[in-house]
Design a protein around this motif. Sequence first.
Motif, PDB file in Angstrom:
ATOM      1  N   PRO A   3      27.993  36.790 -83.483  1.00 15.23           N
ATOM      2  CA  PRO A   3      28.136  37.089 -82.046  1.00 15.23           C
ATOM      3  C   PRO A   3      28.853  35.933 -81.346  1.00 15.23           C
ATOM      4  N   PRO A   4      29.527  36.227 -80.261  1.00 15.31           N
ATOM      5  CA  PRO A   4      30.208  35.148 -79.536  1.00 15.31           C
ATOM      6  C   PRO A   4      29.176  34.183 -78.942  1.00 15.31           C
ATOM      7  N   PRO A   5      29.549  32.924 -78.770  1.00 11.20           N
ATOM      8  CA  PRO A   5      28.621  31.979 -78.161  1.00 11.20           C
ATOM      9  C   PRO A   5      28.343  32.376 -76.714  1.00 11.20           C
ATOM     10  N   PRO A   6      27.202  31.974 -76.182  1.00 10.80           N
ATOM     11  CA  PRO A   6      26.901  32.337 -74.793  1.00 10.80           C
ATOM     12  C   PRO A   6      27.860  31.640 -73.821  1.00 10.80           C
ATOM     13  N   LEU A   7      28.102  32.295 -72.735  1.00 10.54           N
ATOM     14  CA  LEU A   7      28.923  31.730 -71.673  1.00 10.54           C
ATOM     15  C   LEU A   7      28.092  30.686 -70.938  1.00 10.54           C
ATOM     16  N   LEU A   8      28.641  29.517 -70.745  1.00 13.12           N
ATOM     17  CA  LEU A   8      27.957  28.452 -70.020  1.00 13.12           C
ATOM     18  C   LEU A   8      28.803  28.078 -68.818  1.00 13.12           C
ATOM     19  N   LEU A   9      28.246  28.263 -67.630  1.00  8.05           N
ATOM     20  CA  LEU A   9      28.939  27.908 -66.399  1.00  8.05           C
ATOM     21  C   LEU A   9      28.176  26.772 -65.736  1.00  8.05           C
ATOM     22  N   LYS A  10      28.861  25.705 -65.429  1.00 13.33           N
ATOM     23  CA  LYS A  10      28.219  24.562 -64.777  1.00 13.33           C
ATOM     24  C   LYS A  10      28.948  24.302 -63.474  1.00 13.33           C
ATOM     25  N   SER A  11      28.479  24.897 -62.451  1.00  8.38           N
ATOM     26  CA  SER A  11      29.101  24.700 -61.156  1.00  8.38           C
ATOM     27  C   SER A  11      28.089  25.055 -60.080  1.00  8.38           C
ATOM     28  N   PRO A  12      27.904  24.171 -59.110  1.00 12.87           N
ATOM     29  CA  PRO A  12      26.923  24.473 -58.062  1.00 12.87           C
ATOM     30  C   PRO A  12      27.159  25.792 -57.336  1.00 12.87           C
ATOM     31  N   CYS A  13      28.414  26.221 -57.218  1.00 12.78           N
ATOM     32  CA  CYS A  13      28.664  27.465 -56.489  1.00 12.78           C
ATOM     33  C   CYS A  13      28.033  28.664 -57.185  1.00 12.78           C
ATOM     34  N   ASP A  62      37.647  15.993 -40.073  1.00  9.67           N
ATOM     35  CA  ASP A  62      36.400  15.515 -40.673  1.00  9.67           C
ATOM     36  C   ASP A  62      35.222  16.394 -40.248  1.00  9.67           C
ATOM     37  N   ALA A  63      35.249  16.842 -39.005  1.00  8.55           N
ATOM     38  CA  ALA A  63      34.168  17.709 -38.516  1.00  8.55           C
ATOM     39  C   ALA A  63      34.163  19.043 -39.251  1.00  8.55           C
ATOM     40  N   ASP A  64      35.357  19.580 -39.534  1.00  9.01           N
ATOM     41  CA  ASP A  64      35.447  20.836 -40.279  1.00  9.01           C
ATOM     42  C   ASP A  64      34.916  20.681 -41.699  1.00  9.01           C
ATOM     43  N   VAL A  65      35.270  19.571 -42.340  1.00 12.49           N
ATOM     44  CA  VAL A  65      34.803  19.319 -43.709  1.00 12.49           C
ATOM     45  C   VAL A  65      33.290  19.175 -43.721  1.00 12.49           C
ATOM     46  N   LEU A  66      32.762  18.414 -42.781  1.00 14.89           N
ATOM     47  CA  LEU A  66      31.319  18.219 -42.701  1.00 14.89           C
ATOM     48  C   LEU A  66      30.609  19.550 -42.471  1.00 14.89           C
ATOM     49  N   ALA A  67      31.111  20.356 -41.557  1.00 21.47           N
ATOM     50  CA  ALA A  67      30.498  21.661 -41.279  1.00 21.47           C
ATOM     51  C   ALA A  67      30.533  22.544 -42.520  1.00 21.47           C
ATOM     52  N   PHE A  68      31.647  22.523 -43.247  1.00 21.14           N
ATOM     53  CA  PHE A  68      31.764  23.327 -44.464  1.00 21.14           C
ATOM     54  C   PHE A  68      30.733  22.900 -45.502  1.00 21.14           C
ATOM     55  N   VAL A  69      30.608  21.600 -45.743  1.00 17.54           N
ATOM     56  CA  VAL A  69      29.665  21.089 -46.746  1.00 17.54           C
ATOM     57  C   VAL A  69      28.234  21.468 -46.373  1.00 17.54           C
ATOM     58  N   LEU A  70      27.877  21.296 -45.128  1.00 17.10           N
ATOM     59  CA  LEU A  70      26.517  21.628 -44.699  1.00 17.10           C
ATOM     60  C   LEU A  70      26.250  23.130 -44.803  1.00 17.10           C
ATOM     61  N   GLU A  71      27.214  23.949 -44.421  1.00 18.00           N
ATOM     62  CA  GLU A  71      27.042  25.410 -44.500  1.00 18.00           C
ATOM     63  C   GLU A  71      26.927  25.863 -45.952  1.00 18.00           C
ATOM     64  N   GLN A  72      27.727  25.282 -46.836  1.00 16.58           N
ATOM     65  CA  GLN A  72      27.646  25.640 -48.254  1.00 16.58           C
ATOM     66  C   GLN A  72      26.265  25.334 -48.814  1.00 16.58           C
ATOM     67  N   TYR A  73      25.704  24.212 -48.426  1.00 13.04           N
ATOM     68  CA  TYR A  73      24.368  23.841 -48.896  1.00 13.04           C
ATOM     69  C   TYR A  73      23.352  24.895 -48.453  1.00 13.04           C
ATOM     70  N   VAL A  74      23.450  25.301 -47.206  1.00 11.77           N
ATOM     71  CA  VAL A  74      22.533  26.317 -46.670  1.00 11.77           C
ATOM     72  C   VAL A  74      22.701  27.639 -47.412  1.00 11.77           C
ATOM     73  N   VAL A  75      23.935  28.066 -47.610  1.00 13.34           N
ATOM     74  CA  VAL A  75      24.214  29.341 -48.286  1.00 13.34           C
ATOM     75  C   VAL A  75      23.688  29.305 -49.726  1.00 13.34           C
ATOM     76  N   LEU A  76      24.000  28.239 -50.451  1.00 11.10           N
ATOM     77  CA  LEU A  76      23.573  28.157 -51.855  1.00 11.10           C
ATOM     78  C   LEU A  76      22.062  28.155 -51.964  1.00 11.10           C
ATOM     79  N   TRP A  77      21.400  27.373 -51.129  1.00  6.25           N
ATOM     80  CA  TRP A  77      19.938  27.307 -51.196  1.00  6.25           C
ATOM     81  C   TRP A  77      19.318  28.647 -50.810  1.00  6.25           C
ATOM     82  N   ARG A  78      19.839  29.290 -49.771  1.00  4.27           N
ATOM     83  CA  ARG A  78      19.315  30.589 -49.333  1.00  4.27           C
ATOM     84  C   ARG A  78      19.438  31.630 -50.451  1.00  4.27           C
ATOM     85  N   GLU A  79      20.596  31.671 -51.110  1.00  5.23           N
ATOM     86  CA  GLU A  79      20.800  32.648 -52.169  1.00  5.23           C
ATOM     87  C   GLU A  79      19.951  32.348 -53.399  1.00  5.23           C
TER      88      GLU A  79
END
Length: 119
Positions: A3-13, A62-79
């Motif tokens: 059988p093929p080896p299992p797929l391994l994905l390592k990415s926070p997203c 910088d404000a846009d980048v900061l907002a994006f990083v914070l929103e991504q954290y919220v989205v990932l944790w919520r999901e």
Amino acid sequence: PPPPPPLLLKSPCHTARAHVFTGIFAAPRFVYIHRDPYAVFRSALHMARTTYGFTYLAAPSDADVLAFVLEQYVVLWREYRRAWDDGVLTDENCVEVGYAELVGDPEAVLGRVYGRLGL
């Protein structure tokens, strides 16, 4: 043939994709590695500042980048929490591991992960 080896994905997203993966793969297994939230924030901010700008038509502020990083954290944790609440993630298919623990004794931690997930 073997059988093929299992797929391994390592990415926070992929933290937010447990529902999707259970719809695609027959019996996916998950390892959630957590670490110091300040280190995660610094790392995510660094990545956003040094790589994400190449995907924009204009450089984000910088404000846009900061907002994006914070929103991504919220989205990932919520999901991630929603996947547990919905029964998509269970003790049988998901193991949580501390990054410091993994770095400190990788053989023991991976042995526990393999044992819990039947790998």
